[in-house]
Design a protein around this motif. Structure first.
Motif, PDB file in Angstrom:
ATOM      1  N   GLU A  55      -5.720  -0.339  -1.035  1.00 14.65           N
ATOM      2  CA  GLU A  55      -6.072  -1.490  -0.190  1.00 14.65           C
ATOM      3  C   GLU A  55      -7.348  -2.042  -0.946  1.00 14.65           C
ATOM      4  O   GLU A  55      -7.397  -3.202  -0.771  1.00 14.65           O
ATOM      5  N   GLN A  71       0.758  -1.385   0.074  1.00 21.10           N
ATOM      6  CA  GLN A  71      -0.028  -0.121  -0.003  1.00 21.10           C
ATOM      7  C   GLN A  71       0.989   1.244  -0.030  1.00 21.10           C
ATOM      8  O   GLN A  71       0.426   2.295  -0.817  1.00 21.10           O
ATOM      9  N   GLN A  81      -3.475   6.696  -4.036  1.00 25.45           N
ATOM     10  CA  GLN A  81      -3.843   6.908  -2.212  1.00 25.45           C
ATOM     11  C   GLN A  81      -4.390   6.032  -1.569  1.00 25.45           C
ATOM     12  O   GLN A  81      -4.127   5.767  -0.782  1.00 25.45           O
ATOM     13  N   ASP A  82      -5.171   4.939  -2.354  1.00 33.60           N
ATOM     14  CA  ASP A  82      -5.774   4.038  -1.791  1.00 33.60           C
ATOM     15  C   ASP A  82      -5.877   2.931  -2.413  1.00 33.60           C
ATOM     16  O   ASP A  82      -6.651   2.313  -3.178  1.00 33.60           O
ATOM     17  N   LYS A  84       1.493   4.196  -2.888  1.00 32.92           N
ATOM     18  CA  LYS A  84       1.094   5.539  -2.789  1.00 32.92           C
ATOM     19  C   LYS A  84       2.444   6.379  -3.132  1.00 32.92           C
ATOM     20  O   LYS A  84       2.400   7.219  -3.706  1.00 32.92           O
TER      21      LYS A  84
END
Length: 378
Positions: free
Chosen positions: A332, A319, A329-330, A323
């Motif tokens: 997950e 993760q 940014q996300d 980034k």
């Protein structure tokens, strides 16, 4: 009466000729390019059955002009070749383009999550086609359309000299496919060298790399067994950051929805065809390796422990890597969904068994039947 028959005959013949001319004019000749060699799994397993399927299902409305072996474009020039419409369809190895395809690098970074090639190929394809809009946007923003991935078999260590322990990896130059393998090379104390699979032979022959990180099939398909003497079967994940049938978007828009559907369904045959061709090629190569003086080596316990420690440590960083390196940014939800899809497709592979045609049918049902060809890729 005879004169009337002649007139009727001429009218019939004229109608037949006109219909034939209309059919010829209606035919679309698709320009397809692969940098894979003609006998590579990507051609014999992927493009050949794909093209045959498309020609048959379209009743000849869609035909192909096909270039292989990099005769139209090499691995790195395929992106502009397809984007600019020089080819309508081409193969993209997405780790060669990290700035253009950041989400594909995230996919590549998950390469060691499984060693089940058919499940990986289907999971990546479903992730991008159905569940990851940013992944698809990477293509459409460049005038391209994603249809499918595929998976190699697990990468191994192909070298001229023996590799028996972690000490033998230190200081080595590794042919790497980027991302994950770059980090692995650094982790073991080596240096990653990013060259395409088509350039492996020359790099290994001339000392540009000491070890080619690739599946055993490369011994035959890229003639590495002419120079390598060892293949250490240390599973280092599969390469699936591929766009097998990358479509030029303008070409795609000119097709009817029915024709797009045929191309999408044909992609499933190509995905499983390439993947199983890699598996078949590995089996064939492993049987022939001794004849070419290549030693197939089971990795020592210390090499396996080192690999496992790397995977555990590296997976915790995905993760943050996404980034920091790729501006995602996300990550997950994408990582979680990919794990779910891997589990789903590993179950399907166990259910169906090693049958490429049945697995292609399941891809058509589970993935492409849920795509609207009127809007997809537009």
């Amino acid at each position: 009466m005879l004169q009337a028959r002649n007139v009727v005959s001429k009218l019939i013949i004229g109608s037949v000729l006109a219909a034939a001319a209309s059919s010829v004019l209606a035919q679309t000749v698709i320009r397809a390019s692969s940098w894979h060699p003609p006998k590579h799994p990507g051609v014999i397993g992927g493009y050949d059955p794909f093209m045959n399927y498309v020609k048959k299902e379209s009743n000849g409305e869609l035909d192909f002009k096909f270039w292989s072996g990099g005769s139209l474009s090499n691995a790195k020039s395929t992106l502009p070749t397809v984007r600019n419409g020089i080819a309508d369809i081409g193969v993209l190895a997405l780790t060669y383009f990290p700035a253009e395809f950041p989400y594909a690098q995230l996919v590549s970074n998950m390469a060691m999550f499984s060693e089940n090639p058919p499940a990986i190929a289907a999971a990546v394809t479903e992730l991008v086609v159905l569940d990851c809009k940013p992944c698809r946007d990477e293509f459409t923003s460049k005038g391209l359309v994603f249809t499918s991935s595929y998976s190699t078999t697990p990468y191994t260590l192909i070298s001229k000299t023996p590799i028996e322990s972690p000490a033998d990896l230190k200081g080595k130059k590794f042919r790497s496919a980027g991302t994950l393998w770059d980090r692995w090379a650094n982790y073991v104390g080596g240096t990653a060298v990013n060259v395409s699979s088509a350039e492996m032979f020359e790099a290994l022959d001339r000392g540009g790399v000491d070890v080619a990180v690739f599946s055993p099939s490369a011994l035959k398909s890229f003639s590495l067994w002419d120079i390598a003497k060892y293949d250490v079967m240390l599973g280092l994940g599969t390469y699936a950051a591929m766009s097998l049938f990358t479509m030029n978007q303008s070409f795609w828009r000119d097709l009817t929805p029915e024709q797009r559907k045929i191309l999408l369904d044909g992609s499933a045959l190509g995905v499983m065809g390439v993947t199983f061709a890699y598996m078949d090629s590995d089996d064939d190569v492993l049987k022939q390796a001794k004849q070419h003086n290549v030693n197939i080596v089971k990795p020592g316990e210390s090499l396996v422990k080192q690999r496992d420690a790397f995977v555990e440590e590296d997976s915790k960083k995905l993760q943050q890597l996404a980034k920091d390196q790729y501006g995602i940014q996300d990550a997950e939800p994408i990582i979680t969904r990919y794990r779910e899809l891997l589990k789903k497709w590993e179950g399907i592979v166990n259910e169906v068994g090693p049958d490429r045609n049945k697995l292609a049918e399941r891809m058509q049902q589970e993935i492409y039947s849920k795509v609207d060809p009127k809007t997809y890729g537009m």
